[in-house]
Scaffold this motif. Structure first.
Motif, PDB file in Angstrom:
ATOM      1  N   PHE A  45       0.875  -1.177   0.000  1.00 50.70           N
ATOM      2  CA  PHE A  45       0.000   0.000   0.000  1.00 50.70           C
ATOM      3  C   PHE A  45       0.907   1.220   0.000  1.00 50.70           C
ATOM      4  CE2 PHE A  45      -1.602   3.481   2.695  1.00 50.70           C
ATOM      5  CZ  PHE A  45      -2.682   3.890   1.913  1.00 50.70           C
ATOM      6  N   GLN A  46       0.625   2.165  -0.908  1.00 54.03           N
ATOM      7  CA  GLN A  46       1.459   3.357  -0.962  1.00 54.03           C
ATOM      8  C   GLN A  46       0.589   4.608  -1.002  1.00 54.03           C
ATOM      9  OE1 GLN A  46       2.026   5.544  -3.777  1.00 54.03           O
ATOM     10  NE2 GLN A  46       1.205   4.422  -5.527  1.00 54.03           N
ATOM     11  N   SER A  47       0.974   5.555  -0.171  1.00 55.04           N
ATOM     12  CA  SER A  47       0.338   6.865  -0.154  1.00 55.04           C
ATOM     13  C   SER A  47       1.450   7.885  -0.359  1.00 55.04           C
ATOM     14  CB  SER A  47      -0.370   7.106   1.184  1.00 55.04           C
ATOM     15  OG  SER A  47      -0.862   8.428   1.263  1.00 55.04           O
ATOM     16  N   THR A  48       1.480   8.505  -1.532  1.00 51.87           N
ATOM     17  CA  THR A  48       2.571   9.405  -1.883  1.00 51.87           C
ATOM     18  C   THR A  48       2.021  10.691  -2.488  1.00 51.87           C
ATOM     19  OG1 THR A  48       2.755   8.338  -4.048  1.00 51.87           O
ATOM     20  CG2 THR A  48       4.207   7.529  -2.321  1.00 51.87           C
ATOM     21  N   GLU A  49       2.791  11.758  -2.352  1.00 49.93           N
ATOM     22  CA  GLU A  49       2.381  13.053  -2.908  1.00 49.93           C
ATOM     23  C   GLU A  49       2.433  13.064  -4.426  1.00 49.93           C
ATOM     24  OE1 GLU A  49       4.839  16.067  -1.150  1.00 49.93           O
ATOM     25  OE2 GLU A  49       3.564  16.244   0.620  1.00 49.93           O
ATOM     26  N   ARG A  50       3.497  12.438  -4.965  1.00 52.95           N
ATOM     27  CA  ARG A  50       3.687  12.494  -6.428  1.00 52.95           C
ATOM     28  C   ARG A  50       3.891  11.108  -7.035  1.00 52.95           C
ATOM     29  NH1 ARG A  50       8.122  17.171  -6.329  1.00 52.95           N
ATOM     30  NH2 ARG A  50       8.078  16.717  -4.093  1.00 52.95           N
ATOM     31  N   GLY A  51       3.310  10.101  -6.389  1.00 52.09           N
ATOM     32  CA  GLY A  51       3.345   8.767  -6.961  1.00 52.09           C
ATOM     33  C   GLY A  51       4.596   7.969  -6.643  1.00 52.09           C
ATOM     34  N   LEU A  52       4.513   6.681  -6.944  1.00 49.44           N
ATOM     35  CA  LEU A  52       5.624   5.752  -6.734  1.00 49.44           C
ATOM     36  C   LEU A  52       6.003   5.161  -8.085  1.00 49.44           C
ATOM     37  CD1 LEU A  52       5.941   3.032  -3.990  1.00 49.44           C
ATOM     38  CD2 LEU A  52       6.340   2.455  -6.369  1.00 49.44           C
ATOM     39  N   THR A  53       7.287   5.232  -8.411  1.00 48.20           N
ATOM     40  CA  THR A  53       7.796   4.713  -9.676  1.00 48.20           C
ATOM     41  C   THR A  53       8.758   3.569  -9.410  1.00 48.20           C
ATOM     42  OG1 THR A  53       7.642   6.911 -10.673  1.00 48.20           O
ATOM     43  CG2 THR A  53       8.988   5.286 -11.821  1.00 48.20           C
ATOM     44  N   VAL A  54       8.589   2.466 -10.147  1.00 47.57           N
ATOM     45  CA  VAL A  54       9.521   1.344 -10.053  1.00 47.57           C
ATOM     46  C   VAL A  54      10.550   1.493 -11.172  1.00 47.57           C
ATOM     47  CG1 VAL A  54       9.804  -1.163 -10.154  1.00 47.57           C
ATOM     48  CG2 VAL A  54       7.783  -0.183  -9.055  1.00 47.57           C
ATOM     49  N   ASN A  55      11.806   1.619 -10.785  1.00 49.18           N
ATOM     50  CA  ASN A  55      12.912   1.711 -11.748  1.00 49.18           C
ATOM     51  C   ASN A  55      13.706   0.412 -11.766  1.00 49.18           C
ATOM     52  OD1 ASN A  55      12.382   4.414 -12.495  1.00 49.18           O
ATOM     53  ND2 ASN A  55      13.364   5.146 -10.629  1.00 49.18           N
ATOM     54  N   PRO A  56      14.313  -0.005 -12.880  1.00 47.81           N
ATOM     55  CA  PRO A  56      14.512   0.796 -14.087  1.00 47.81           C
ATOM     56  C   PRO A  56      13.342   0.776 -15.068  1.00 47.81           C
ATOM     57  CG  PRO A  56      15.594  -1.318 -14.347  1.00 47.81           C
ATOM     58  CD  PRO A  56      15.006  -1.309 -12.955  1.00 47.81           C
ATOM     59  N   HIS A  57      12.201   0.156 -14.685  1.00 49.42           N
ATOM     60  CA  HIS A  57      11.077   0.017 -15.618  1.00 49.42           C
ATOM     61  C   HIS A  57      10.332   1.324 -15.843  1.00 49.42           C
ATOM     62  CE1 HIS A  57      11.989  -4.119 -14.732  1.00 49.42           C
ATOM     63  NE2 HIS A  57      11.573  -4.016 -13.490  1.00 49.42           N
ATOM     64  N   LYS A  58      10.555   2.314 -14.937  1.00 50.00           N
ATOM     65  CA  LYS A  58       9.835   3.597 -14.985  1.00 50.00           C
ATOM     66  C   LYS A  58       8.320   3.379 -14.994  1.00 50.00           C
ATOM     67  CE  LYS A  58      13.609   6.086 -17.271  1.00 50.00           C
ATOM     68  NZ  LYS A  58      14.074   6.668 -16.004  1.00 50.00           N
ATOM     69  N   LYS A  59       7.885   2.474 -14.123  1.00 51.92           N
ATOM     70  CA  LYS A  59       6.481   2.086 -14.061  1.00 51.92           C
ATOM     71  C   LYS A  59       5.803   2.748 -12.869  1.00 51.92           C
ATOM     72  CE  LYS A  59       3.680  -2.135 -14.380  1.00 51.92           C
ATOM     73  NZ  LYS A  59       3.742  -3.608 -14.489  1.00 51.92           N
ATOM     74  N   GLN A  60       4.743   3.517 -13.143  1.00 53.34           N
ATOM     75  CA  GLN A  60       3.974   4.166 -12.085  1.00 53.34           C
ATOM     76  C   GLN A  60       3.032   3.133 -11.450  1.00 53.34           C
ATOM     77  OE1 GLN A  60       5.473   7.553 -11.424  1.00 53.34           O
ATOM     78  NE2 GLN A  60       3.319   7.773 -10.975  1.00 53.34           N
ATOM     79  N   MET A  61       3.008   3.083 -10.119  1.00 49.91           N
ATOM     80  CA  MET A  61       2.263   2.041  -9.435  1.00 49.91           C
ATOM     81  C   MET A  61       0.970   2.576  -8.824  1.00 49.91           C
ATOM     82  SD  MET A  61       4.210  -0.272 -10.283  1.00 49.91           S
ATOM     83  CE  MET A  61       3.072  -1.506  -9.615  1.00 49.91           C
ATOM     84  N   PRO A  62      -0.055   1.707  -8.742  1.00 51.88           N
ATOM     85  CA  PRO A  62      -1.320   2.085  -8.103  1.00 51.88           C
ATOM     86  C   PRO A  62      -1.183   2.108  -6.579  1.00 51.88           C
ATOM     87  CG  PRO A  62      -1.395  -0.204  -8.771  1.00 51.88           C
ATOM     88  CD  PRO A  62      -0.101   0.344  -9.292  1.00 51.88           C
ATOM     89  N   VAL A  63      -2.260   2.483  -5.921  1.00 53.82           N
ATOM     90  CA  VAL A  63      -2.246   2.599  -4.459  1.00 53.82           C
ATOM     91  C   VAL A  63      -2.006   1.256  -3.787  1.00 53.82           C
ATOM     92  CG1 VAL A  63      -3.665   3.179  -2.440  1.00 53.82           C
ATOM     93  CG2 VAL A  63      -3.693   4.660  -4.447  1.00 53.82           C
ATOM     94  N   LEU A  64      -2.598   0.197  -4.328  1.00 58.71           N
ATOM     95  CA  LEU A  64      -2.493  -1.137  -3.723  1.00 58.71           C
ATOM     96  C   LEU A  64      -2.127  -2.140  -4.808  1.00 58.71           C
ATOM     97  CD1 LEU A  64      -3.049  -2.566  -0.917  1.00 58.71           C
ATOM     98  CD2 LEU A  64      -5.280  -3.170  -1.857  1.00 58.71           C
ATOM     99  N   PHE A  65      -1.020  -2.848  -4.604  1.00 59.37           N
ATOM    100  CA  PHE A  65      -0.605  -3.792  -5.639  1.00 59.37           C
ATOM    101  C   PHE A  65       0.211  -4.940  -5.047  1.00 59.37           C
ATOM    102  CE2 PHE A  65       2.727  -0.597  -5.325  1.00 59.37           C
ATOM    103  CZ  PHE A  65       3.916  -1.299  -5.452  1.00 59.37           C
ATOM    104  N   LEU A  66       0.262  -6.020  -5.809  1.00 53.96           N
ATOM    105  CA  LEU A  66       1.100  -7.175  -5.486  1.00 53.96           C
ATOM    106  C   LEU A  66       2.362  -7.102  -6.335  1.00 53.96           C
ATOM    107  CD1 LEU A  66      -1.622  -9.971  -5.662  1.00 53.96           C
ATOM    108  CD2 LEU A  66      -0.432  -9.293  -3.576  1.00 53.96           C
ATOM    109  N   TYR A  67       3.463  -7.578  -5.786  1.00 51.20           N
ATOM    110  CA  TYR A  67       4.654  -7.745  -6.609  1.00 51.20           C
ATOM    111  C   TYR A  67       5.111  -9.193  -6.514  1.00 51.20           C
ATOM    112  CZ  TYR A  67       7.442  -7.271  -2.290  1.00 51.20           C
ATOM    113  OH  TYR A  67       7.974  -7.438  -1.024  1.00 51.20           O
TER     114      TYR A  67
END
Length: 258
Positions: A45-67
């Motif tokens: 679960f992520q609560s961020t002001e300007r989003g969460l990015t997974v690098n090096p994929h440069k993938k913007q993630m939703p609020v709740l996700f599985l990895y």
């Protein structure tokens, strides 16, 4: 950055290894959290002001996700204040609880909004409405516990035993002997393990072995590098360096200089 490592409650400890909380209230902070292969998928679960990015994929993630299984090194990037709650899950959870093919999520993530059996939009709204981290953790734990109650008959107990044995040996378990101990054909073990975890048993053992060496290196619990090499069951120093670089992108010497 504030960090908490919280032991899971007894009701979920069968399928949750750790709960991590990362947080900062600094609006000007730029955060980079490295993640390396550890053998465990997770729920975030992520609560961020300007989003969460997974690098090096440069993938913007939703609020709740599985990895899924992290094999290649990644980095979570966040700008400004944030709150991150990570449930580190045992490898069988993705398939048993969420009916996902674990291998399809290796080095990838799954937006839970895609679930056809769970009302994730309603759950996410309720989660965001919780006022404290403890309440959010309890809410996420409730979801996982309900899934466990509904799906526990799906657990492959032989594979659960195999996972436990590999973890106990810190990745130095002989897979052929493990198959004999479990009274299961080696090829059957490999097929079922891959189906349940997304990894072969040897690949999983290799990751757990690497994690043991990484922990020793990070804690500087050694006199010379060969101590780590032989205590963790590597054939020689060059083999250890090759494995370490594959999982972190750095040599042990470069990694230890901080």
């Amino acid at each position: 950055m504030n960090f908490q490592n919280i032991a899971p409650g007894r009701s979920i400890s069968l399928f949750v290894k750790n709960i991590w909380v990362f947080a900062s209230e600094d609006p000007d902070l730029q955060t980079h959290l490295p993640f390396f292969a550890d053998g465990y998928p997770g729920l975030i679960f992520q609560s961020t002001e300007r989003g969460l990015t997974v690098n090096p994929h440069k993938k913007q993630m939703p609020v709740l996700f599985l990895y899924g299984q992290t094999i290649s090194p990644i980095e979570l990037e966040m700008k400004g204040a944030y709150e991150l709650i990570v449930f580190q899950l045992y490898p069988f959870v993705l398939k048993s609880f969420f009916n996902l093919a674990p291998r399809s999520l290796n080095d990838d993530c799954y937006d839970l909004q895609q679930s056809k059996t769970l009302d994730i939009p309603a759950f996410t709204q309720q989660l965001i409405a919780q006022k404290t981290v403890s309440q959010k953790i309890a809410h996420m734990a409730d979801l996982l516990y309900q899934l466990f109650q509904n799906k526990k008959q799906n657990l492959d107990l032989k594979i659960k035993q195999a996972i436990e044995s590999i973890l106990l040996s810190k990745g130095q378990e002989n897979i052929e002997k493990l198959a004999e101990t479990l009274r299961i054909n080696l090829r059957t073990l490999e097929r079922r393990f891959l189906n349940e975890t997304g990894l072969s048993p040897k690949q999983f053992a290799k990751i757990i072995q690497f994690q043991s060496s990484l922990q020793q290196l990070t804690l500087k619990n050694y006199t010379k590098l060969t101590d780590i090499v032989y205590e963790n069951g590597y054939a020689d120093q060059s083999h250890f360096i090759k494995v370490f670089k594959a999982f972190t992108g750095k040599t042990p010497k470069t990694f230890s200089i901080k």
